[in-house]
Enzyme design. Structure first.
Site, PDB file in Angstrom:
ATOM      1  N   GLY A 137     -34.158 -17.232  -1.712  1.00  0.00           N
ATOM      2  CA  GLY A 137     -34.591 -15.888  -2.027  1.00  0.00           C
ATOM      3  C   GLY A 137     -33.540 -14.670  -1.274  1.00  0.00           C
ATOM      4  O   GLY A 137     -32.399 -14.996  -1.318  1.00  0.00           O
ATOM      5  N   CYS A 138     -34.692 -13.578  -0.999  1.00  0.00           N
ATOM      6  CA  CYS A 138     -33.620 -12.694  -0.165  1.00  0.00           C
ATOM      7  C   CYS A 138     -33.250 -13.049   1.760  1.00  0.00           C
ATOM      8  O   CYS A 138     -32.184 -11.765   1.554  1.00  0.00           O
ATOM      9  CB  CYS A 138     -35.048 -11.572  -0.164  1.00  0.00           C
ATOM     10  N   VAL A 139     -33.359 -14.026   1.787  1.00  0.00           N
ATOM     11  CA  VAL A 139     -33.082 -14.169   2.854  1.00  0.00           C
ATOM     12  C   VAL A 139     -31.716 -14.899   2.879  1.00  0.00           C
ATOM     13  O   VAL A 139     -31.173 -14.757   3.573  1.00  0.00           O
ATOM     14  CB  VAL A 139     -34.065 -14.991   3.656  1.00  0.00           C
ATOM     15  N   ALA A 140     -31.457 -15.480   1.601  1.00  0.00           N
ATOM     16  CA  ALA A 140     -29.988 -16.006   0.935  1.00  0.00           C
ATOM     17  C   ALA A 140     -28.839 -15.477   1.855  1.00  0.00           C
ATOM     18  O   ALA A 140     -27.748 -16.354   2.301  1.00  0.00           O
ATOM     19  CB  ALA A 140     -29.853 -16.844   0.153  1.00  0.00           C
TER      20      ALA A 140
END
Length: 347
Positions: A137-140
């Site tokens: 998700g956003c941390v990728a």
């Protein structure tokens, strides 16, 4: 040491304002019992507009997983290739110079991965290492940067092409009418970003000296996908709002141990957009000034949360004002609950 060159950022042409989304949701779920509460939260989101690969009216007609997947594959390949070409030019490299390609995308699925498409479309070397990241998700985006850092530290000849591609609009479900569905429908946007990390230090940009991952146990319910016949269905638990206060001590320790400074003593901050509440919590928990997250707030206001794309977008916004040897941090949060951090200097 590895250096991130100037990124390339690409957003689709369809623009959706906050008011457009309010009208859209009002027409679709006119009798929802929590509509007024949701609309109040959406109006306070600090988001002015977002970009989508399809017009809102067309998104409403999306049916099963197959239809969404076909649109994703077509749009993803085109946007990823366009952004990657620009990123290579800005890094002053040729396709033959790339030794690894990383693609982050959690809003669609392809096999072979988009990494294989890029090797073909850009004529990257046949020896190029592929690393597709689909479930962070956003941390990728930050995770990709950290994995690229580790690859570049192995050899001065290594150069990594990172591409983040998100089409969150393809995850829209017309029947989803929970309060959290209203919020997420108004939060996420579509976009693509590409950036090259060079190991040889021969470019200006963010020079990464230290990196670290941090996983928070027993927080899997914070951010989840459910796989349905009609596609990915996003779920955001209200407890995610407390995640930053739990992650902040790890960020503080990472900075203190490696920069020998307090978080508020750094010169710049590259945090992914998250949401307004997440940004406020980062500022509060790390005792940062109101101006510290200026670029993250601008990114959220102008594009919404573009998931893995966002942290690279915020990085790109730094290039207009940074000075040599300024020290800063790049960080993002995502499912798990996971935090990825990179510390370094501007070069």
């Amino acid at each position: 040491m590895p250096t991130l060159a100037r990124p390339a950022i690409l957003h689709p042409e369809n623009i959706v304002t906050n008011q457009d989304m309010l009208s859209f949701l009002d027409n679709l779920h006119h009798d929802a019992p929590h509509k007024q509460q949701a609309f109040k939260m959406i109006k306070n989101s600090a988001i002015e507009k977002r970009h989508m690969i399809l017009p809102l009216e067309q998104i409403l007609t999306l049916q099963d997983f197959g239809e969404r997947g076909a649109i994703y594959e077509l749009q993803a390949r085109e946007m990823a290739c366009q952004a990657a070409k620009t990123a290579l030019e800005q890094a002053l490299l040729k396709p033959k110079d790339i030794t690894m390609v990383v693609v982050t995308s959690c809003t669609g699925f392809m096999m072979p991965s988009l990494t294989a498409c890029l090797i073909n479309d850009l004529d990257l070397p046949a020896t190029t290492i592929q690393l597709p990241i689909a479930q962070l998700g956003c941390v990728a985006g930050a995770s990709a940067i950290n994995r690229a850092t580790e690859h570049c530290k192995a050899s001065k000849r290594n150069n990594v092409l990172i591409v983040a591609l998100e089409t969150s609009s393809l995850c829209f479900h017309r029947s989803a009418d929970r309060l959290q569905d209203f919020i997420t429908d108004s939060l996420f946007g579509d976009g693509a970003a590409a950036v090259v990390m060079r190991a040889d230090n021969d470019c200006s940009g963010f020079h990464v000296t230290h990196n670290q991952s941090c996983f928070m146990r027993d927080t899997e319910a914070y951010i989840q996908y459910t796989l349905t016949d009609s596609g990915f269905k996003f779920s955001l638990d209200k407890d995610v709002m407390h995640s930053i206060s739990k992650a902040a001590p790890h960020i503080d320790e990472f900075i203190t141990s490696n920069a020998h400074k307090k978080p508020n003593e750094l010169d710049f901050y590259i945090f992914h957009t998250g949401g307004r509440r997440i940004q406020d919590e980062v500022t509060r928990c790390l005792a940062l000034s109101d101006e510290a997250l200026t670029h993250s707030r601008a990114c959220l206001r102008e594009t919404g949360n573009t998931s893995s794309v966002a942290v690279i977008d915020v990085l790109a916004r730094q290039f207009s004002q940074r000075s040599s040897m300024e020290q800063g941090i790049l960080a993002a949060f995502g499912p798990g609950f996971t935090t990825e951090m990179a510390l370094g200097y501007w070069q």
